[in-house]
Scaffold this motif. Sequence first.
Motif, mmCIF file in Angstrom:
data_model
loop_
_atom_site.group_PDB
_atom_site.id
_atom_site.type_symbol
_atom_site.label_atom_id
_atom_site.label_comp_id
_atom_site.label_asym_id
_atom_site.label_seq_id
_atom_site.Cartn_x
_atom_site.Cartn_y
_atom_site.Cartn_z
ATOM 1 N N VAL A 46 -57.293 -17.974 -34.382
ATOM 2 C CA VAL A 46 -58.337 -18.327 -33.711
ATOM 3 C C VAL A 46 -58.865 -17.000 -32.837
ATOM 4 O O VAL A 46 -60.001 -16.886 -32.682
ATOM 5 N N GLU A 47 -57.938 -16.264 -32.308
ATOM 6 C CA GLU A 47 -58.133 -15.063 -31.711
ATOM 7 C C GLU A 47 -58.888 -14.159 -32.534
ATOM 8 O O GLU A 47 -59.798 -13.571 -32.028
ATOM 9 N N ALA A 48 -58.730 -14.011 -33.682
ATOM 10 C CA ALA A 48 -59.155 -13.254 -34.718
ATOM 11 C C ALA A 48 -60.663 -13.549 -35.015
ATOM 12 O O ALA A 48 -61.608 -12.789 -35.282
ATOM 13 N N LEU A 49 -60.600 -14.916 -35.156
ATOM 14 C CA LEU A 49 -62.119 -15.411 -35.713
ATOM 15 C C LEU A 49 -62.972 -15.130 -34.269
ATOM 16 O O LEU A 49 -64.204 -14.938 -34.701
ATOM 17 N N GLU A 50 -62.586 -15.324 -33.050
ATOM 18 C CA GLU A 50 -63.182 -15.096 -31.962
ATOM 19 C C GLU A 50 -63.573 -13.647 -31.874
ATOM 20 O O GLU A 50 -64.811 -13.052 -31.427
ATOM 21 N N LEU B 269 -62.499 -24.648 -32.983
ATOM 22 C CA LEU B 269 -61.023 -24.250 -33.333
ATOM 23 C C LEU B 269 -60.203 -23.960 -31.992
ATOM 24 O O LEU B 269 -59.215 -24.342 -32.118
ATOM 25 N N ARG B 270 -60.897 -23.272 -31.181
ATOM 26 C CA ARG B 270 -60.053 -23.170 -29.702
ATOM 27 C C ARG B 270 -59.772 -24.477 -29.167
ATOM 28 O O ARG B 270 -58.691 -24.502 -28.659
ATOM 29 N N ALA C 295 -69.679 -10.393 -37.071
ATOM 30 C CA ALA C 295 -69.331 -10.785 -38.262
ATOM 31 C C ALA C 295 -69.805 -11.795 -38.825
ATOM 32 O O ALA C 295 -70.009 -13.035 -38.060
ATOM 33 N N ASN C 296 -70.232 -11.984 -40.179
ATOM 34 C CA ASN C 296 -70.562 -13.160 -40.845
ATOM 35 C C ASN C 296 -69.435 -14.113 -41.005
ATOM 36 O O ASN C 296 -68.219 -13.586 -40.807
ATOM 37 N N LEU C 297 -69.576 -15.532 -41.609
ATOM 38 C CA LEU C 297 -68.587 -16.137 -41.737
ATOM 39 C C LEU C 297 -67.425 -15.813 -42.797
ATOM 40 O O LEU C 297 -66.163 -15.927 -42.569
ATOM 41 N N ALA D 178 -61.913 -14.400 -43.019
ATOM 42 C CA ALA D 178 -61.039 -13.586 -43.524
ATOM 43 C C ALA D 178 -60.049 -12.892 -42.539
ATOM 44 O O ALA D 178 -58.912 -12.964 -42.915
ATOM 45 N N ALA D 179 -60.661 -12.427 -41.375
ATOM 46 C CA ALA D 179 -59.761 -12.036 -40.286
ATOM 47 C C ALA D 179 -58.766 -13.186 -39.673
ATOM 48 O O ALA D 179 -57.588 -13.163 -39.547
ATOM 49 N N ALA D 180 -59.509 -14.513 -39.720
ATOM 50 C CA ALA D 180 -58.549 -15.459 -39.433
ATOM 51 C C ALA D 180 -57.500 -15.940 -40.290
ATOM 52 O O ALA D 180 -56.401 -16.181 -39.835
ATOM 53 N N ALA D 181 -57.915 -15.849 -41.493
ATOM 54 C CA ALA D 181 -56.867 -16.232 -42.560
ATOM 55 C C ALA D 181 -55.790 -15.111 -42.503
ATOM 56 O O ALA D 181 -54.548 -15.599 -42.624
#
Length: 261
Positions: free
Chosen positions: A165-169, A137-138, A176-178, A183-186
Amino acid sequence: MADSVAEPSMSCSTRRPTSTRTTPELMDPLCAVRWVRTAHRAIHLQRDHLTFLDAATGDGDHGTNLARAFDLARAGLEGEDPTPRATVGSVLLATGETLRATAGGASGALQGGAWRAAGAALHDEHAVDASALADALRHGLATIQALGAAEVGDKTCVDAYAPAVEALEHAARAGANLYTATAAAAAAAAAGARSTTALKATRGRAYFHGWNGIGDQDPGAASTALIFGALHDSFAEQRPPSAGWLEPAATRSRCGRGRSS
Protein backbone atom coordinates in the motif's frame (compact mmCIF):
# COMPACT_ATOMS: atom_id res chain seq x y z
CA MET A 1 -5.32 -24.54 -16.04
CA ALA A 2 -6.89 -23.00 -19.13
CA ASP A 3 -9.32 -20.13 -18.91
CA SER A 4 -12.42 -21.18 -20.81
CA VAL A 5 -14.27 -17.93 -20.28
CA ALA A 6 -14.64 -15.82 -23.40
CA GLU A 7 -12.97 -12.44 -23.26
CA PRO A 8 -15.49 -9.68 -22.48
CA SER A 9 -15.93 -6.96 -25.03
CA MET A 10 -15.31 -4.20 -22.50
CA SER A 11 -11.84 -2.73 -22.13
CA CYS A 12 -10.12 -1.00 -19.25
CA SER A 13 -10.11 2.76 -19.36
CA THR A 14 -7.03 4.30 -20.94
CA ARG A 15 -5.83 7.71 -21.95
CA ARG A 16 -3.63 8.19 -24.99
CA PRO A 17 -0.22 9.71 -24.17
CA THR A 18 2.19 11.30 -26.59
CA SER A 19 3.81 7.95 -27.38
CA THR A 20 2.48 5.38 -29.84
CA ARG A 21 0.51 3.30 -27.32
CA THR A 22 -2.04 3.83 -24.58
CA THR A 23 -1.28 3.35 -20.90
CA PRO A 24 -3.72 2.34 -18.15
CA GLU A 25 -4.97 5.32 -16.15
CA LEU A 26 -8.20 3.97 -14.64
CA MET A 27 -9.45 0.70 -13.19
CA ASP A 28 -13.00 -0.09 -14.30
CA PRO A 29 -15.27 -3.00 -13.28
CA LEU A 30 -13.78 -5.28 -15.93
CA CYS A 31 -10.29 -4.71 -14.57
CA ALA A 32 -11.57 -5.52 -11.09
CA VAL A 33 -13.06 -8.78 -12.36
CA ARG A 34 -9.80 -9.61 -14.13
CA TRP A 35 -7.92 -9.00 -10.88
CA VAL A 36 -10.10 -11.62 -9.18
CA ARG A 37 -9.62 -14.06 -12.08
CA THR A 38 -5.85 -13.62 -12.09
CA ALA A 39 -5.66 -13.90 -8.30
CA HIS A 40 -7.71 -17.11 -8.58
CA ARG A 41 -5.16 -18.59 -10.95
CA ALA A 42 -2.20 -17.38 -8.89
CA ILE A 43 -3.55 -18.94 -5.71
CA HIS A 44 -4.35 -22.21 -7.47
CA LEU A 45 -0.92 -22.55 -9.03
CA GLN A 46 0.72 -21.86 -5.65
CA ARG A 47 -1.86 -23.75 -3.57
CA ASP A 48 0.41 -26.61 -2.58
CA HIS A 49 3.26 -24.27 -1.74
CA LEU A 50 1.01 -22.12 0.44
CA THR A 51 -0.21 -25.25 2.20
CA PHE A 52 3.40 -26.39 2.68
CA LEU A 53 4.26 -23.03 4.27
CA ASP A 54 1.22 -23.23 6.54
CA ALA A 55 2.06 -26.77 7.63
CA ALA A 56 5.24 -25.49 9.26
CA THR A 57 3.55 -23.10 11.68
CA GLY A 58 -0.20 -23.46 11.26
CA ASP A 59 -3.00 -25.87 10.30
CA GLY A 60 -1.57 -26.75 6.88
CA ASP A 61 -4.74 -25.70 5.05
CA HIS A 62 -4.07 -22.11 3.93
CA GLY A 63 -3.56 -22.93 0.27
CA THR A 64 -6.49 -25.33 0.08
CA ASN A 65 -8.92 -23.02 1.84
CA LEU A 66 -7.93 -19.90 -0.09
CA ALA A 67 -8.06 -21.74 -3.43
CA ARG A 68 -11.57 -22.99 -2.65
CA ALA A 69 -12.69 -19.52 -1.66
CA PHE A 70 -11.33 -17.98 -4.86
CA ASP A 71 -13.08 -20.71 -6.85
CA LEU A 72 -16.36 -19.46 -5.44
CA ALA A 73 -15.41 -15.79 -5.73
CA ARG A 74 -14.57 -16.21 -9.38
CA ALA A 75 -17.69 -18.29 -10.05
CA GLY A 76 -19.80 -15.53 -8.56
CA LEU A 77 -18.41 -13.07 -11.12
CA GLU A 78 -18.73 -15.34 -14.16
CA GLY A 79 -21.61 -15.84 -16.57
CA GLU A 80 -21.87 -12.35 -18.00
CA ASP A 81 -19.79 -9.23 -18.49
CA PRO A 82 -20.03 -6.51 -15.85
CA THR A 83 -23.31 -4.66 -16.35
CA PRO A 84 -23.58 -0.87 -16.62
CA ARG A 85 -24.68 -0.94 -12.97
CA ALA A 86 -21.49 -2.69 -11.84
CA THR A 87 -18.82 -0.65 -10.11
CA VAL A 88 -15.27 -1.38 -9.04
CA GLY A 89 -16.48 -1.25 -5.45
CA SER A 90 -19.29 -3.75 -6.04
CA VAL A 91 -16.85 -6.26 -7.55
CA LEU A 92 -14.48 -5.96 -4.60
CA LEU A 93 -17.33 -6.11 -2.09
CA ALA A 94 -18.77 -9.27 -3.65
CA THR A 95 -15.34 -10.90 -3.65
CA GLY A 96 -14.77 -9.96 -0.03
CA GLU A 97 -18.12 -11.37 1.05
CA THR A 98 -17.31 -14.69 -0.60
CA LEU A 99 -13.80 -14.89 0.84
CA ARG A 100 -15.04 -14.04 4.32
CA ALA A 101 -17.78 -16.65 4.16
CA THR A 102 -15.83 -19.52 2.58
CA ALA A 103 -12.08 -19.25 3.18
CA GLY A 104 -12.38 -20.15 6.85
CA GLY A 105 -10.11 -19.30 9.71
CA ALA A 106 -8.03 -16.17 9.93
CA SER A 107 -7.46 -15.95 6.18
CA GLY A 108 -11.20 -15.69 5.53
CA ALA A 109 -11.69 -12.95 8.08
CA LEU A 110 -8.61 -10.97 7.10
CA GLN A 111 -8.66 -11.28 3.31
CA GLY A 112 -12.45 -11.06 3.17
CA GLY A 113 -12.43 -8.03 5.42
CA ALA A 114 -9.75 -6.31 3.37
CA TRP A 115 -11.54 -6.80 0.04
CA ARG A 116 -14.86 -5.66 1.57
CA ALA A 117 -13.30 -2.56 3.12
CA ALA A 118 -11.62 -1.61 -0.15
CA GLY A 119 -14.88 -2.08 -2.02
CA ALA A 120 -16.84 -0.02 0.51
CA ALA A 121 -14.28 2.79 0.29
CA LEU A 122 -14.85 3.04 -3.46
CA HIS A 123 -18.65 3.30 -3.07
CA ASP A 124 -20.24 3.60 -6.51
CA GLU A 125 -17.14 4.54 -8.49
CA HIS A 126 -17.17 3.14 -12.02
CA ALA A 127 -13.50 3.96 -12.64
CA VAL A 128 -10.69 4.72 -10.21
CA ASP A 129 -7.16 5.97 -10.62
CA ALA A 130 -4.03 4.89 -8.77
CA SER A 131 -4.60 7.36 -5.94
CA ALA A 132 -8.18 6.20 -5.31
CA LEU A 133 -7.13 2.55 -5.48
CA ALA A 134 -4.34 3.18 -2.99
CA ASP A 135 -6.79 4.89 -0.63
CA ALA A 136 -9.19 1.94 -0.90
CA LEU A 137 -6.45 -0.59 -0.19
CA ARG A 138 -5.34 1.54 2.77
CA HIS A 139 -8.84 0.92 4.17
CA GLY A 140 -8.28 -2.78 3.53
CA LEU A 141 -5.05 -2.68 5.51
CA ALA A 142 -6.74 -0.83 8.38
CA THR A 143 -9.37 -3.57 8.55
CA ILE A 144 -6.73 -6.31 8.67
CA GLN A 145 -4.90 -4.51 11.46
CA ALA A 146 -8.09 -3.86 13.39
CA LEU A 147 -9.00 -7.54 13.24
CA GLY A 148 -5.56 -9.00 13.89
CA ALA A 149 -3.81 -6.24 15.86
CA ALA A 150 -0.69 -6.86 13.77
CA GLU A 151 2.03 -4.46 12.70
CA VAL A 152 4.89 -4.75 10.25
CA GLY A 153 7.45 -7.12 11.76
CA ASP A 154 4.92 -9.40 13.47
CA LYS A 155 5.28 -12.06 10.73
CA THR A 156 1.77 -11.84 9.28
CA CYS A 157 0.13 -10.78 6.02
CA VAL A 158 0.63 -7.18 7.16
CA ASP A 159 4.33 -7.55 6.34
CA ALA A 160 3.35 -7.83 2.66
CA TYR A 161 0.18 -5.72 2.61
CA ALA A 162 1.51 -2.60 4.35
CA PRO A 163 4.59 -2.03 2.14
CA ALA A 164 2.47 -2.73 -0.94
CA VAL A 165 0.00 0.00 0.00
CA GLU A 166 2.82 2.40 0.83
CA ALA A 167 4.49 1.74 -2.51
CA LEU A 168 1.20 2.24 -4.36
CA GLU A 169 0.58 5.52 -2.53
CA HIS A 170 4.09 6.77 -3.26
CA ALA A 171 3.79 5.90 -6.95
CA ALA A 172 0.37 7.55 -7.17
CA ARG A 173 1.70 10.76 -5.62
CA ALA A 174 4.47 10.73 -8.21
CA GLY A 175 1.87 10.60 -10.98
CA ALA A 176 2.47 6.99 -12.04
CA ASN A 177 -0.14 5.18 -14.11
CA LEU A 178 -1.72 2.00 -12.81
CA TYR A 179 0.72 -0.31 -14.57
CA THR A 180 3.71 1.37 -12.92
CA ALA A 181 2.02 1.95 -9.58
CA THR A 182 0.83 -1.64 -9.21
CA ALA A 183 4.25 -2.93 -10.28
CA ALA A 184 5.74 -1.05 -7.34
CA ALA A 185 3.08 -2.45 -5.03
CA ALA A 186 3.64 -6.02 -6.25
CA ALA A 187 7.41 -5.75 -5.79
CA ALA A 188 6.99 -4.33 -2.29
CA ALA A 189 4.55 -7.09 -1.32
CA ALA A 190 6.92 -9.77 -2.59
CA ALA A 191 9.85 -8.26 -0.67
CA GLY A 192 7.71 -8.01 2.44
CA ALA A 193 6.66 -11.63 2.17
CA ARG A 194 10.28 -12.74 1.79
CA SER A 195 11.24 -10.72 4.86
CA THR A 196 8.98 -12.83 7.08
CA THR A 197 11.34 -15.78 6.72
CA ALA A 198 13.77 -14.16 9.15
CA LEU A 199 11.13 -13.02 11.64
CA LYS A 200 9.89 -14.51 14.91
CA ALA A 201 6.09 -14.47 14.93
CA THR A 202 4.38 -12.35 17.57
CA ARG A 203 0.82 -12.81 16.28
CA GLY A 204 -1.31 -15.69 14.99
CA ARG A 205 -0.81 -19.44 15.36
CA ALA A 206 2.83 -19.13 14.35
CA TYR A 207 3.39 -17.26 17.62
CA PHE A 208 3.23 -20.55 19.51
CA HIS A 209 6.20 -21.88 17.55
CA GLY A 210 8.41 -19.13 18.91
CA TRP A 211 11.98 -19.14 17.69
CA ASN A 212 11.37 -22.42 15.85
CA GLY A 213 9.37 -20.50 13.26
CA ILE A 214 12.37 -18.51 12.07
CA GLY A 215 13.32 -19.75 8.63
CA ASP A 216 9.71 -20.30 7.52
CA GLN A 217 7.91 -17.75 5.36
CA ASP A 218 4.52 -16.64 6.62
CA PRO A 219 1.81 -18.18 4.39
CA GLY A 220 -0.53 -15.21 4.75
CA ALA A 221 2.20 -12.84 3.59
CA ALA A 222 2.98 -15.17 0.69
CA SER A 223 -0.65 -15.27 -0.50
CA THR A 224 -0.95 -11.52 -0.08
CA ALA A 225 2.06 -11.07 -2.35
CA LEU A 226 0.37 -13.30 -4.94
CA ILE A 227 -2.76 -11.16 -4.81
CA PHE A 228 -0.81 -7.93 -5.31
CA GLY A 229 1.12 -9.59 -8.11
CA ALA A 230 -2.21 -10.45 -9.71
CA LEU A 231 -3.33 -6.84 -9.34
CA HIS A 232 -0.34 -5.70 -11.36
CA ASP A 233 -0.91 -8.39 -13.94
CA SER A 234 -4.39 -6.99 -14.52
CA PHE A 235 -2.65 -4.04 -16.16
CA ALA A 236 0.46 -5.71 -17.59
CA GLU A 237 1.08 -5.81 -21.33
CA GLN A 238 3.58 -8.64 -20.97
CA ARG A 239 3.92 -11.38 -18.39
CA PRO A 240 6.91 -10.68 -16.13
CA PRO A 241 9.38 -13.53 -16.62
CA SER A 242 9.80 -14.02 -12.87
CA ALA A 243 6.07 -14.48 -12.24
CA GLY A 244 5.46 -18.01 -13.46
CA TRP A 245 2.15 -18.26 -11.57
CA LEU A 246 0.43 -15.72 -13.82
CA GLU A 247 -1.93 -16.52 -16.65
CA PRO A 248 -0.51 -17.73 -19.98
CA ALA A 249 -0.37 -15.05 -22.66
CA ALA A 250 -3.29 -16.59 -24.57
CA THR A 251 -5.66 -16.12 -21.64
CA ARG A 252 -4.28 -12.99 -20.01
CA SER A 253 -6.28 -9.93 -19.08
CA ARG A 254 -6.64 -7.23 -21.71
CA CYS A 255 -6.94 -4.53 -19.07
CA GLY A 256 -4.79 -1.56 -19.93
CA ARG A 257 -3.10 -3.18 -22.89
CA GLY A 258 -1.70 -0.74 -25.41
CA ARG A 259 -2.52 -0.52 -29.07
CA SER A 260 -0.48 0.84 -31.89
CA SER A 261 -1.80 4.14 -33.15
